[in-house]
Design an enzyme around this catalytic site. Sequence first.
Site, PDB file in Angstrom:
ATOM      1  N   ASP A  70       0.853  -1.192   0.000  1.00 33.20           N
ATOM      2  CA  ASP A  70       0.000   0.000   0.000  1.00 33.20           C
ATOM      3  C   ASP A  70       0.891   1.244   0.000  1.00 33.20           C
ATOM      4  OD1 ASP A  70      -2.272   1.603   0.246  1.00 33.20           O
ATOM      5  OD2 ASP A  70      -2.373   1.390   2.426  1.00 33.20           O
ATOM      6  N   GLU A 121       2.842   4.747  -4.056  1.00 36.17           N
ATOM      7  CA  GLU A 121       2.919   5.666  -5.219  1.00 36.17           C
ATOM      8  C   GLU A 121       4.269   6.377  -5.271  1.00 36.17           C
ATOM      9  OE1 GLU A 121       0.366   5.592  -2.932  1.00 36.17           O
ATOM     10  OE2 GLU A 121      -0.750   4.243  -4.215  1.00 36.17           O
ATOM     11  N   ASP A 146      -8.974   3.390  -2.409  1.00 33.23           N
ATOM     12  CA  ASP A 146     -10.001   3.850  -1.473  1.00 33.23           C
ATOM     13  C   ASP A 146     -11.273   4.347  -2.152  1.00 33.23           C
ATOM     14  OD1 ASP A 146      -7.992   3.187   0.192  1.00 33.23           O
ATOM     15  OD2 ASP A 146      -7.410   5.246   0.674  1.00 33.23           O
TER      16      ASP A 146
HETATM   17  O1  MIG Z   1      -4.011   6.266   4.083  1.00 31.30           O
HETATM   18  O2  MIG Z   1      -3.596   1.046   5.731  1.00 31.30           O
HETATM   19  O3  MIG Z   1      -5.860   2.029   0.306  1.00 31.30           O
HETATM   20  O4  MIG Z   1      -6.818  -0.098   1.814  1.00 31.30           O
HETATM   21  O5  MIG Z   1      -6.818   0.178   4.615  1.00 31.30           O
HETATM   22  C1  MIG Z   1      -4.709   5.083   4.239  1.00 31.30           C
HETATM   23  C2  MIG Z   1      -4.744   1.797   5.829  1.00 31.30           C
HETATM   24  C3  MIG Z   1      -3.761   3.922   4.168  1.00 31.30           C
HETATM   25  C4  MIG Z   1      -4.924   3.009   2.265  1.00 31.30           C
HETATM   26  C5  MIG Z   1      -5.361   1.757   1.595  1.00 31.30           C
HETATM   27  C6  MIG Z   1      -6.394   1.078   2.442  1.00 31.30           C
HETATM   28  C7  MIG Z   1      -5.828   0.778   3.801  1.00 31.30           C
HETATM   29  C8  MIG Z   1      -5.343   2.083   4.452  1.00 31.30           C
HETATM   30  N1  MIG Z   1      -4.383   2.756   3.600  1.00 31.30           N
END
Ligand code: MIG
Length: 774
Positions: A375, A378, A486
């Site tokens: 996650d 980017e 999200d």
């Molecule tokens: O800024 O890890 O897209 O699936 O639950 C949020 C917490 C960070 C974004 C991910 C989401 C995840 C969440 N993350």
Amino acid sequence: MNEKVIEIKDEFLRFSFIKPNIIRFHFSKDRNWKKDFSFVVEKNILNSSESFEEIEDGNYYIFISSILKISINKISGKIEIFNKEGILIHSDYKDKGYVKDGGKVLTYKEIKKEMAFIGFGERMGWLNKKGERVINWNTDESNHSFTADPLYQSHPFFIAWNPEFCYGLFFDDYGMSYFDMGKENESYYYFCSESGELDYYFIYGKTPKEVIEDYTYLTGRYYMPPLWSLGFQQSRWSYDREDKVLNLAKKFRDKAIPCDVIYLDIDYMKGYRVFTIDKKKFPNFKEMLDKLRSMGFKVVLIVDPGVKVDRNYEVYNEGLINNYFCKQTNGKIFMGYVWPGKSVFPDFIKEEVRYWWGEKHKEFIEYGVSGFWNDMNEPSVFSFIDFILMKILLFFLKIKEPPKLPDPKTFEDKLKKIKAKTLPDGVIHGIEDSISHSQVHNIYGLLMTKATYEGFRRINPKIRPLIISRAGFPGIQKYSAVWCGDNKSSWENLYTSIITLQNLSISGVPFVGEDVGGFWGDCDGELFVRWIQLGVFYPFFRVHSALNTREQEPWSFGPENEKIVRDFISLRYRLIPYIYSLFYEAKEKGIPLMRSLILEYPQEKDLINHFDEFMFGPFLLVCPIYERGKREREVYLPKGIWYDFFTEKRFRGGSRIRIYAPLNRIPIFVREGAIIPMWDVQNYIGEKYQEILNLKIYPGEGRFLYYEDDGVSWDYEKGVFNLFEFSTFLKNGTQYLKVKIIHKNYDYGAKKIKVDFCKKIREIDFEEGEFMIS
Ligand code: MIG
């Protein structure tokens, strides 16, 4: 000749035929191509170029392969490409094939009247992007409105579709770019490279499927996923304590709702330090994993790239000593804010760093963790102020969705805004600290995920992992599944997921899904049921939901909804052998599971603009219900005969129909001649040996490649798998099934076939032969 360099207007164009229908064009100011490699196209493919002929013609350079003819005007440099039939399939716009603008280079291409543009990776909005402009810059975008752009992944690839032929264009550039597909002017499209070197591939194909096949030949294809990863997966932010996780698992089994995977979001870590476990919340992590395993569950852990700045933290210290973190031009390590607070970012551009990062997964893998969830890659970086704000909103005010910020007024403002959400320009990468972040931004996540995948394979070469990634670039499909970040628990985002996932699928990424039920905000029963019904036909089928939102599990919306949800998750489990065989086609040819109608029916030209239904593999037409309260919808059935999946009612295609869709039904139609391999329902994949393969066969003529292997190991790479061709046809008024062995080297597949042809059941031994079934 294999490569040609020509000089036009003080620039050098180098090109080669990767295959007779794939051309690489690469422009440079001098003969020293700075970018002489690709992060995406493997060396052996780059170097495997085909020879082609050059023909003398006064004003033009002419080059010919067995499929294409390129003509380049010696003075203006205008490039035109013709196929064998002499049809002009691609052309620079006027003499603007190569235009300099300061340090940037642009190229303008002609738009033919009937052209449509599909692909572009992970995108909101319409399927056909003609008249639009899309940005390639991996961005953590939390508001998935219909017009939101860009999102987390950048795939600078599209298919230019014409009624008679197609071509694909892949712009192999890792910096900020955008495609203007006729927004500025409907006669041309253009794109631009900030690096000053234009490097793109042209792929000719008759149909979109042909282009996808060759595009994934260039950029790579997904491996056979572990079979369990095709099951149902449950996630939320977060199941943040051992007892919660175990209770969740128990509940699935008690209620006999099939489920294979549970996800642990960021709270399993100690203060969000990657590769640690919070012993207070998970005192017996390994025992917990053992228990879950004995219940048939796999566990996938989230891993973010940001490493907490903390002198007492091994990962930070190791990276610091070895010079693994991204620096700034002044030589200092860059620090930004993410969940752990002040953090540093591994430089995944360096091979050494990727190796190190891969090794960091060792303990988890040895504990029995089955996959990783990348996650924030980017990478997403907050400013200090945003970080504090997020903490207040999420942890103190306990909001369920972030406030919507006003859209930037101008295009330039927008570019500025998205650039501010990641590592700044002043960050540098690479062994020589010579590559600025803006040149490699779009491959940061890809390389992190590659590190994870390669690390897993090194550490445990016996089993296939599931890696899922949020950020990506072409090639992400070699390593990982993709979920689209999200979204919101809204009907709008259920609807947009249908399109976004088609866009990604066309772009060579087969293992895709969105958070079922929606991430931000509270879901409700009806929305959840409709989303589960759709999720059955997402290749990647996972429920996930944000912090502070209401519970979002199969039983969270009352017993009636629970029953429907169980039935549909069970349907998913019945379809596993069909889905797995489709993944074989994805692995071999790059053809996605989720197919826009135009992919399956290229001769029905009007379908190019049709996207609120899709084909799941060659046989199932899925028509989601995407509005609250709807109990019917209009469906277009392509030409041919169709059968209602639930009632078996027969329809003649080539027309629109209205179909009734009570809450316990999503309209699904089966194509004539369909052969659908199915299993019996089980609580999790591998629970029961599936000795019998159920084959549901429909009247008509059809063919299906059935694939099986152990579903776990890499042995299939050594040929340990079975591949059968099933075909069905009518002969003298009798319907037949023909079974043909294509490859047989796996002993533990199904032993019997139970044919269901129009409710007529017949059991046969699983062998080669022709069998009467009607
Ligand atoms: O800024 O890890 O897209 O699936 O639950 C949020 C917490 C960070 C974004 C991910 C989401 C995840 C969440 N993350």
